[in-house]
Design a protein around this motif. Structure first.
Motif, PDB file in Angstrom:
ATOM      1  N   GLU A  69       6.669  -4.963  -1.382  1.00  0.00           N
ATOM      2  CA  GLU A  69       6.287  -3.389  -1.544  1.00  0.00           C
ATOM      3  C   GLU A  69       4.895  -3.184  -2.310  1.00  0.00           C
ATOM      4  O   GLU A  69       3.881  -2.391  -2.101  1.00  0.00           O
ATOM      5  N   THR A  70       4.629  -4.222  -3.607  1.00  0.00           N
ATOM      6  CA  THR A  70       3.768  -3.772  -4.326  1.00  0.00           C
ATOM      7  C   THR A  70       2.454  -4.353  -3.636  1.00  0.00           C
ATOM      8  O   THR A  70       1.178  -3.674  -3.738  1.00  0.00           O
ATOM      9  N   LEU A  71       2.139  -5.407  -3.105  1.00  0.00           N
ATOM     10  CA  LEU A  71       0.864  -5.898  -2.663  1.00  0.00           C
ATOM     11  C   LEU A  71       0.281  -5.359  -1.620  1.00  0.00           C
ATOM     12  O   LEU A  71      -0.814  -5.305  -1.517  1.00  0.00           O
ATOM     13  N   PRO A  72       1.250  -5.221  -0.485  1.00  0.00           N
ATOM     14  CA  PRO A  72       0.439  -4.135   0.667  1.00  0.00           C
ATOM     15  C   PRO A  72      -0.138  -2.798   0.408  1.00  0.00           C
ATOM     16  O   PRO A  72      -1.102  -2.517   0.733  1.00  0.00           O
ATOM     17  N   ARG A  73       0.417  -2.243  -0.726  1.00  0.00           N
ATOM     18  CA  ARG A  73      -0.059  -0.994  -1.394  1.00  0.00           C
ATOM     19  C   ARG A  73      -1.527  -1.397  -2.022  1.00  0.00           C
ATOM     20  O   ARG A  73      -2.435  -0.529  -1.806  1.00  0.00           O
ATOM     21  N   ILE A  74      -1.727  -2.278  -2.793  1.00  0.00           N
ATOM     22  CA  ILE A  74      -2.938  -2.594  -3.299  1.00  0.00           C
ATOM     23  C   ILE A  74      -4.146  -3.079  -1.953  1.00  0.00           C
ATOM     24  O   ILE A  74      -5.223  -2.616  -2.296  1.00  0.00           O
ATOM     25  N   ALA A  75      -3.387  -3.772  -1.318  1.00  0.00           N
ATOM     26  CA  ALA A  75      -4.352  -4.165  -0.030  1.00  0.00           C
ATOM     27  C   ALA A  75      -4.862  -2.887   0.720  1.00  0.00           C
ATOM     28  O   ALA A  75      -6.055  -2.925   0.962  1.00  0.00           O
ATOM     29  N   SER A  76      -3.813  -2.106   0.732  1.00  0.00           N
ATOM     30  CA  SER A  76      -4.434  -0.595   1.417  1.00  0.00           C
ATOM     31  C   SER A  76      -5.423  -0.080   0.707  1.00  0.00           C
ATOM     32  O   SER A  76      -6.177   0.503   1.175  1.00  0.00           O
ATOM     33  N   TRP A  77      -5.218   0.112  -0.698  1.00  0.00           N
ATOM     34  CA  TRP A  77      -6.320   0.918  -1.640  1.00  0.00           C
ATOM     35  C   TRP A  77      -7.577   0.241  -1.343  1.00  0.00           C
ATOM     36  O   TRP A  77      -8.449   0.936  -1.428  1.00  0.00           O
ATOM     37  N   LEU A  78      -7.618  -1.202  -1.395  1.00  0.00           N
ATOM     38  CA  LEU A  78      -8.616  -1.763  -1.629  1.00  0.00           C
ATOM     39  C   LEU A  78      -9.482  -1.697  -0.001  1.00  0.00           C
ATOM     40  O   LEU A  78     -10.738  -1.492  -0.072  1.00  0.00           O
ATOM     41  N   ALA A  79      -8.562  -1.700   1.237  1.00  0.00           N
ATOM     42  CA  ALA A  79      -9.236  -1.578   2.261  1.00  0.00           C
ATOM     43  C   ALA A  79      -9.905  -0.196   2.290  1.00  0.00           C
ATOM     44  O   ALA A  79     -11.200  -0.012   2.886  1.00  0.00           O
ATOM     45  N   ALA A  80      -9.269   0.875   1.914  1.00  0.00           N
ATOM     46  CA  ALA A  80      -9.935   2.403   1.752  1.00  0.00           C
ATOM     47  C   ALA A  80     -11.214   2.277   1.100  1.00  0.00           C
ATOM     48  O   ALA A  80     -12.200   2.830   1.466  1.00  0.00           O
ATOM     49  N   ALA A  81     -11.282   1.672  -0.075  1.00  0.00           N
ATOM     50  CA  ALA A  81     -12.343   1.478  -1.031  1.00  0.00           C
ATOM     51  C   ALA A  81     -13.468   0.975  -0.313  1.00  0.00           C
ATOM     52  O   ALA A  81     -14.741   1.113  -0.477  1.00  0.00           O
TER      53      ALA A  81
END
Length: 449
Positions: A69-81
């Motif tokens: 749950e945690t790491l994909p949310r981080i990856a998604s935030w990084l992808a957008a940035a």
């Protein structure tokens, strides 16, 4: 690791160009952008910095739940940035133990952890999945080595700016100035005959050369730094010779043992204090971590802020942390020890540690940094980044990874430049036909020689 989804549209990657900065539409060079991820037991933090790692322009915190749950949310935030404005490098710092061997199939993993569900987790791979360009420089380390890297890099930057410091006595420059100046070994007087060999101009040139050499070799004058964090656990990050320490594993000095306080009794004896570390019981973490201090005070860890400064629990904690510092002084010979973590935010505790450190060294190490009160204030210091030490450390890993890869990017030409070169060469070749017949040189049918 470093997996990317094929066909996914991503913004132009600054790592693909030989230039060191992104050029804005106005033609001005923009500072490099660093992405950092800090993994913690309760919270994961992701941030973007521009220029230097401490100049954070965007950040987001995610509660630590399951890895899925945690790491994909981080990856998604990084992808957008990254899609909005590309990064030059990525740094990831996390709790461990972790695998730092780049040749290992589990490099970038949390290998085993007391935190449920976080064993054998591919942290680096999951954080980069779906957005990260293959050639993006990436740094990965522990959440204590990373702050050590950040603190070391900050001092090195001070060295680089030494010539620009006008107020040489200001607090920000005292530590660097003490290392940068001559120690007196080279200031012996000439015997007269030797002095006659130099005129005033030559002497000034020699002095200027010595000053330049000291600036160029600043990294040789400052090489070793230790970072200690005391919270629920005790962690130690080490930089030795300018490099974070890796090897068999990574530093776990918080689990070393030092001499017990007499009031704590002998290990295992009746009435002795029982440490809280589940692995070693009376290691430094077990005797001076937040849970151990709370046990001494008879309260919960959340209530430690209410415990007065004169409670003997703080003296006990100072003894064990100072014992750790003394061990590091003898083994690593650091030129600075930086203190972080929630427990060490108490200023009176740091003063107690300085006093205990000098006592435990017993005068064996002869240096102003550990013998004088003013020297100890420069040697044993709070982290300049405070509660942001972890995320700034992760961003410093990104900066360091890019710096290590810089020679590669300087040699590599952009695809556009290469295509323009080949296209131009082809056009010229098509326009000019060179023939050598019977000793005559003709260009497009015209005789030249």
């Amino acid at each position: 690791l470093g997996r990317c989804t094929a066909g996914m549209s991503v913004a132009s990657d600054p790592t693909a160009d030989e230039s060191s900065d992104i050029v804005s539409s106005s033609g001005r060079s923009r500072p490099k952008r660093w992405a950092g991820v800090e993994g913690g037991g309760t919270t994961w933090v992701v941030a973007i910095a521009e220029g230097t790692p401490d100049r954070v322009v965007s950040r987001q915190a995610f509660p630590t739940r399951s890895p899925e749950e945690t790491l994909p949310r981080i990856a998604s935030w990084l992808a957008a940035a990254h899609a909005e404005s590309p990064f030059h490098a990525l740094g990831v710092a996390t709790f461990g133990p972790v695998d730092l061997d780049k040749q290992s199939p589990t490099y970038g993993y949390i290998t085993h952890s007391p935190k449920p569900g976080w064993e054998a987790v591919d942290v680096l791979g999951l954080v980069k999945e779906g957005w990260c360009p293959k050639n993006m420089p990436t740094g990965f380390d522990t959440d204590v080595n990373a702050p050590a890297v950040a603190e070391y890099a900050a001092v090195v930057r001070e060295f680089a700016a030494m010539d620009d410091l006008k107020g040489k006595t200001q607090a920000t420059g005292r530590f660097v100035k003490s290392l940068w100046e001559d120690d007196g070994d080279d200031d012996t007087e000439n015997d007269g005959d030797e002095g006659d060999a130099f005129d005033d101009g030559a002497a000034q040139s020699l002095e200027g050369a010595r000053r330049r050499q000291k600036n160029d070799n600043a990294h040789l004058r400052f090489q070793n730094l230790a970072y200690i964090t005391v919270g629920t656990g005790v962690g130690v990050g080490l930089v030795c010779g300018g490099e974070p320490v890796h090897g068999l594993s990574h530093p776990e000095a918080g689990h070393c043992r030092v001499a017990r306080l007499l009031s704590d009794g002998l290990f295992g004896s009746a009435g002795s204090f029982v440490g809280t570390c589940p692995f070693h019981e009376d290691c430094i973490e077990g005797m001076a971590g937040a849970s151990a201090i709370a046990k001494r005070c008879g309260c919960s860890m959340n209530e430690l802020s209410r415990v007065p400064d004169d409670h003997p629990a703080w003296d006990a904690a100072a003894h064990y942390v100072a014992g750790l510092c003394a061990t590091l002084v003898m083994v690593l010979s650091p030129q600075r020890i930086v203190l972080g973590g929630g427990v060490l935010q108490r200023k009176t505790l740091v003063n107690k540690i300085r006093i205990s450190l000098r006592k435990q060294l017993g005068g064996y190490v002869r240096h102003d940094f550990v013998e004088r009160a003013d020297g100890l204030k420069q040697f044993l210091v709070h982290s300049r980044h405070g509660n942001d030490a972890g995320i700034v450390g992760a961003l410093a890993l990104a900066e360091r990874a890019r710096s290590a890869a810089e020679p590669f990017f300087k040699k590599k030409k952009s695809l556009t430049r290469r295509l323009a070169h080949y296209f131009g060469f082809g056009i010229v070749s098509a326009m000019v036909t060179l023939k050598i017949v019977n000793g005559e040189v003709r260009v497009r049918g015209r005789r030249l020689v």
